[in-house]
Design an enzyme around this catalytic site. Sequence first.
Site, PDB file in Angstrom:
ATOM      1  N   ARG A 157       0.470  -1.003   0.080  1.00  0.00           N
ATOM      2  CA  ARG A 157      -0.175   0.046  -0.295  1.00  0.00           C
ATOM      3  C   ARG A 157       1.027   1.162  -0.386  1.00  0.00           C
ATOM      4  NH1 ARG A 157      -4.069  -0.717   5.079  1.00  0.00           N
ATOM      5  NH2 ARG A 157      -4.622   1.345   4.386  1.00  0.00           N
ATOM      6  N   THR A 185      -0.637 -13.414  11.956  1.00  0.00           N
ATOM      7  CA  THR A 185       0.396 -13.129  12.895  1.00  0.00           C
ATOM      8  C   THR A 185       1.051 -13.912  13.619  1.00  0.00           C
ATOM      9  OG1 THR A 185      -1.300 -12.381  14.170  1.00  0.00           O
ATOM     10  CG2 THR A 185      -0.531 -10.478  13.093  1.00  0.00           C
ATOM     11  N   ASP A 224       6.445  -1.777  12.387  1.00  0.00           N
ATOM     12  CA  ASP A 224       6.077  -0.893  11.880  1.00  0.00           C
ATOM     13  C   ASP A 224       4.928   0.323  12.988  1.00  0.00           C
ATOM     14  OD1 ASP A 224       4.239  -2.541  12.260  1.00  0.00           O
ATOM     15  OD2 ASP A 224       3.180  -1.592  10.033  1.00  0.00           O
ATOM     16  N   ARG A 264      27.706  18.334   5.058  1.00  0.00           N
ATOM     17  CA  ARG A 264      27.469  16.511   3.877  1.00  0.00           C
ATOM     18  C   ARG A 264      28.838  16.135   4.745  1.00  0.00           C
ATOM     19  NH1 ARG A 264      29.201  17.730  -1.927  1.00  0.00           N
ATOM     20  NH2 ARG A 264      28.972  15.579  -2.092  1.00  0.00           N
ATOM     21  N   TYR A 273      37.877  16.768  -7.720  1.00  0.00           N
ATOM     22  CA  TYR A 273      37.274  15.102  -8.217  1.00  0.00           C
ATOM     23  C   TYR A 273      37.818  16.093 -10.292  1.00  0.00           C
ATOM     24  CZ  TYR A 273      34.256  12.266 -11.060  1.00  0.00           C
ATOM     25  OH  TYR A 273      34.047  11.106 -11.432  1.00  0.00           O
ATOM     26  N   SER A 312      43.548  36.810  -4.850  1.00  0.00           N
ATOM     27  CA  SER A 312      41.996  36.880  -5.787  1.00  0.00           C
ATOM     28  C   SER A 312      41.528  36.331  -6.993  1.00  0.00           C
ATOM     29  CB  SER A 312      41.445  38.024  -5.444  1.00  0.00           C
ATOM     30  OG  SER A 312      41.156  38.294  -4.029  1.00  0.00           O
TER      31      SER A 312
END
Length: 448
Positions: free
Chosen positions: A18, A84, A108, A319, A373, A409
């Site tokens: 469901r 059950t 659940d 992160r 990277y 800079s």
Amino acid sequence: MSARSSLTIVLAAGEGTRMRTSMPKVLHPIAGESLLAHVLAAAPKGDGAGIAVVVGPDHAAVEKEAKRLRPDADIFVQRERLGTAHAVLAARAAIARGADDLLVAFGDTPLITAETFARLRAPLAKGAALAVLGFRAADPTGYGRLLLDGTKLVAIREQADASEEERAITLCNAGVMAMDGRRALAILDAIGNANSKGEYYLVDAVAIARAQGLEAAVIETSEDEVRGINTKAQLAEAEAVMQTRLRRAAMDAGVTLIAPETVYLAADTTFGQDVTIEPFVVIGPGVSIGDGAIVHSFSHIVQSKLGRNSLLGPFARLRPGTSLGDGAKIGNFVEAKAAVLEAGVKVNHLSYIGDAHVGANSNIGAGTITCNYDGFNKHKTVIGEGAFIGTNTSLVAPISIGARAYIGSGSVITRDVPDDALALERSQQTTREGAAARFRAAKQRHKT
């Protein structure tokens, strides 16, 4: 209670059809942890506390999650779905070991607490053979009703079989049950399947226990605590209840939440003293926030550590693997990943710091990027103590910037810079040639 051994059987074989998803139901998250994780965290633990998890066929991911959380868990597979009681008996080998208390829970129902499990076990220590968890439903329609004789439980009557008088009862069955471990198999094996579906229902254990002259009891809890989850809407409702709990616990511990209803916490978030969280902050799993830290609005944090008196945001993202030292400052529109920023570091705006180690009291100017990277692999940037990185600078990793170095800079730095050095902007032609050479080298390394 601690002197009594226990076995908690967690029924986690549901497919969750469901929920319209291929993910097993119990692996859906609330507050950064799976539904199953919350139930296992609440279940008794320590010496003499066993765990058995009943999973469905081909549910290796559920088994892996159970073992991650409780390495001591026994895993049993329910290959046929015959009710059950049939699911509980899939763990027959564990039941037969004879724990004092047998608890049956559902994977659940993530809002159940350790305190409720303890209360459910209490009648067993006083001689009851069985205890059922009940709740007062605002709308009892569809729930099994708990029928009492005084304070003793007589039976559980399903909605379809209940009389009009019984349907008016608001005390409902939550499904969670505790049984005397010495009598559990005798009761469970006596449960039959003489019903329209031909299934073995755990609720029949009450009538069987009574027929055997044994006592059954009821323990009440709130309706919120026993919310079962079968749809995405119910998942969202459970999340809301959990977030209310977590926010209340944080504020009770002294955290200032300026607009608590807008802050989302993980179940494992830890706070020091005098922490302030501004509105619209999302905190994912694995976050610790030190004394005096302030998290400004619209920040997102996952698997990171904020040191004492550190400042984050607004509109900042940490992160996994990020650590801010004491007094470090991460400003607006800054993202950090797998980065250690030592005490006093400032990255005030518009920068990306990834796969990096930044020494104490360094200053990272606006628009600085650690180019980690190369198209094939991630590389590390090391910035020494007290370094100054000018605005709009690209640090092409792997690279090391020495202590107290000054980067002008607009620079694109592709070579290590020694301590106390001054590095200025390179020409566009040199930058293009250097970048092309590095890409060719990386591509060659990847091929070999």
